[in-house]
Design a protein around this motif. Structure first.
Motif, PDB file in Angstrom:
ATOM      1  N   GLU A 276     -16.691 -27.339 -43.436  1.00  0.00           N
ATOM      2  CA  GLU A 276     -17.221 -28.309 -44.608  1.00  0.00           C
ATOM      3  C   GLU A 276     -16.513 -29.592 -44.384  1.00  0.00           C
ATOM      4  N   THR A 293     -21.968 -29.475 -44.491  1.00  0.00           N
ATOM      5  CA  THR A 293     -21.759 -29.334 -45.825  1.00  0.00           C
ATOM      6  C   THR A 293     -21.930 -28.086 -46.132  1.00  0.00           C
ATOM      7  N   VAL A 298     -26.817 -30.739 -49.352  1.00  0.00           N
ATOM      8  CA  VAL A 298     -26.510 -31.698 -50.314  1.00  0.00           C
ATOM      9  C   VAL A 298     -27.564 -32.791 -50.615  1.00  0.00           C
ATOM     10  N   THR A 418     -20.263 -37.892 -51.142  1.00  0.00           N
ATOM     11  CA  THR A 418     -19.418 -36.772 -50.995  1.00  0.00           C
ATOM     12  C   THR A 418     -18.313 -36.847 -51.923  1.00  0.00           C
TER      13      THR A 418
END
Length: 526
Positions: A276, A293, A298, A418
């Motif tokens: 990730e 992800t 996401v 993020t």
């Protein structure tokens, strides 16, 4: 080569088809590659098409050339993998295999009005189900347009006489056509796609990993039976085996086809992006940044895309966050074929390096609109800052610099999305061979840029996926150990200069946005 097993990969891209062989170490076999370019067809401003039959003939020619050059026994080919330009749509007759129309390419803008309708009425539905932002880039509105504009096609689709799919589906169907052992025998060949390609259609529920009846209805009442069967990217059940159409290429042997992924997902897989937060950028016709992800999508609030990354078993997938830039390497081709500033693409680098800077020139390559993070189908290309002192070297440098600026646009949004600072960008694709561009990319990002030993990471990624299905490798941990860095580019530009240059870029982009709305008659919107 006795006893060795190989993976044959087909990388069908926007401008060319490439076939390669990889050995059991995941290394490209020496001289085992071939490629053919295909025509770019521009019927009207903003329209882009390919000839599907030309692509299929080129694929067969490349397979034949690779086997002839290497002398590899077709019996030693364990499996075939296919990766492709993702959103490009083909519709063909189930009985004859003849396309009913040219392939409509991902760059095509003819469906801008359909997209306006979807944005006004179904934006949240599409984003929630697909992870995508409504745009002409994706496959669904192209298929909608075909059903409405090719005479009799909708009726034929309802009667089950035609099949549709992205280019991976078209190639796999042709490879397996007439085989007695395919997942969809009633369709003449394996009429399949993988979850990653399906997730680029704007018709696919990425959480449920199935076609969405709601989205099929609101996007032109697309009959579900024309669509392929969604499958894992690495499919131990195999999509099917090569059929009579290609038996002569493989000495009469039937080879399993078991790997399939969109080109950008395959590139991240080939870059060993298994953790990730791992990020890669592919510099091809366009630029595509993907971040792993993990097990859940996401959903972006900043105009990035949630997409399926890959799958190794039915009903499960890994996901990625993506930023898609439509025109980067294609701008270099435009310098060569359109403006004729250069004769071959490789000339752009020494020409650009001959200029200390661009002399204030910025180039915005919005030939077919702008993708992430702008998503403006009405943006158009722009060169600004010209003076009597501007020379072709300044324009060449501005073209290369635009590629790096567009990449920074996406990186900035990805970090905001993020909350993570990206410390390393792994790069691949044709333009990543340019030391000048990669150094400028590191400079304008302020981030280390790493170019691997094997640059054909798209082909490598689908080789890994196909090889996993065929049992050549045990899992991603084994594959992670095979990735090797080549050259590392560290940022060395003064931070104040970096921000000053980037501010100029953002101002140039503002002037390109929405242009086709101002003069719609010039682009066929009236």
């Amino acid at each position: 080569m006795g006893g060795e097993r190989y993976v044959l990969t087909i990388d069908q891209g926007t401008t060319e088809t490439r076939v390669m062989l990889f050995d059991e170490e995941g290394a490209p076999v020496e001289r085992a590659w071939a490629y053919r370019e295909h025509r770019q067809i521009y019927p009207r401003p903003g329209w882009v098409e390919h000839d599907p039959l030309e692509i299929w003939l080129n694929t067969k020619a490349c397979i034949r050339e690779v086997l002839e050059k290497t002398g590899v026994d077709p019996g030693s080919i364990a499996v075939i993998g296919v990766t492709n330009q993702r959103e490009t749509v083909v519709v063909w007759e189930k009985e004859t295999g003849r396309p009913v129309y040219n392939a409509i390419v991902w760059q095509d803008r003819r469906t801008a009005r359909e997209v306006d309708y979807l944005r006004s009425n179904y934006f949240e539905l599409i984003k929630r189900k697909t992870g995508l932002v409504p745009d002409s880039y994706f496959s669904s509105t192209k298929l909608w347009w075909l059903l409405d504009n090719v005479p009799g096609l909708r009726e034929r689709a309802v009667r089950g006489e035609v099949l549709a799919g992205t280019v991976d589906t078209w190639l796999i169907w042709n490879l397996t056509r007439g085989s007695s052992d395919v997942l969809t025998p009633e369709r003449g060949g394996a009429h399949v796609t993988d979850y990653s390609n399906a997730s680029r259609t704007m018709l696919f529920d990425i959480a449920g990993l199935e076609w969405s009846a709601d989205l099929l209805e609101v996007q032109g009442r697309i009959p579900i039976d024309v669509l392929p069967l969604p499958r894992p990217s690495s499919d131990m059940a195999f999509y099917g085996y090569t059929g009579p159409e290609v038996s002569g290429l493989f000495g009469g042997r039937s080879i399993p086809v078991a790997g399939d992924a969109g080109d950008q997902q395959a590139a991240l897989f080939g870059q060993a992006g298994f953790r990730e937060g791992d990020v890669k950028c592919t510099y091809g016709t366009g630029n595509f940044l993907l971040m792993n992800t993990g097990d859940r999508p996401v959903y972006s609030e900043h105009n990035l895309l949630a997409t399926v990354y890959y799958s190794t078993e039915p009903g499960k997938a890994k996901y990625a966050l993506e930023g898609s830039v439509f025109v980067t390497g294609a701008a270099i081709q435009w310098l060569r074929d359109g403006l004729k500033i250069i004769e071959v693409s490789a000339e752009v680098n020494p020409l650009a390096e001959a200029a200390e800077d661009t002399g204030g020139v910025y180039f915005v390559p919005a030939f077919t609109g702008l993708g992430a993070p702008y998503w403006d189908p009405y943006a158009r290309g722009l060169i600004i800052g010209l003076t009597r002192g501007t020379e072709r070297r300044h324009i060449a440098r501005a073209v290369l610099e635009s590629i790096a600026y567009l990449t920074r646009d996406v990186v900035e949004v990805m970090e905001a999305e993020t909350g993570k600072r990206i410390s390393e960008l792994r790069v691949d694709g044709g333009a990543s061979r340019s030391d000048f561009l990669m150094q400028f990319q590191a400079d304008v990002l302020g981030v280390r840029v790493v170019r691997p030993v094997v640059l054909e990471t798209t082909s490598l990624g689908v080789a890994y996926l196909a090889g996993l299905a065929a049992g050549l490798w045990r899992g991603v941990d084994e594959l992670a150990g095979k990735w090797r860095p080549g050259r590392v580019f560290e940022p060395r530009m003064d931070p104040d200069k970096r921000e000053r240059l980037y501010k100029g870029w953002r101002e140039a982009v503002k002037r390109a946005l929405g242009w086709a709305r101002e003069v719609p008659w010039a682009y066929g919107y009236e």
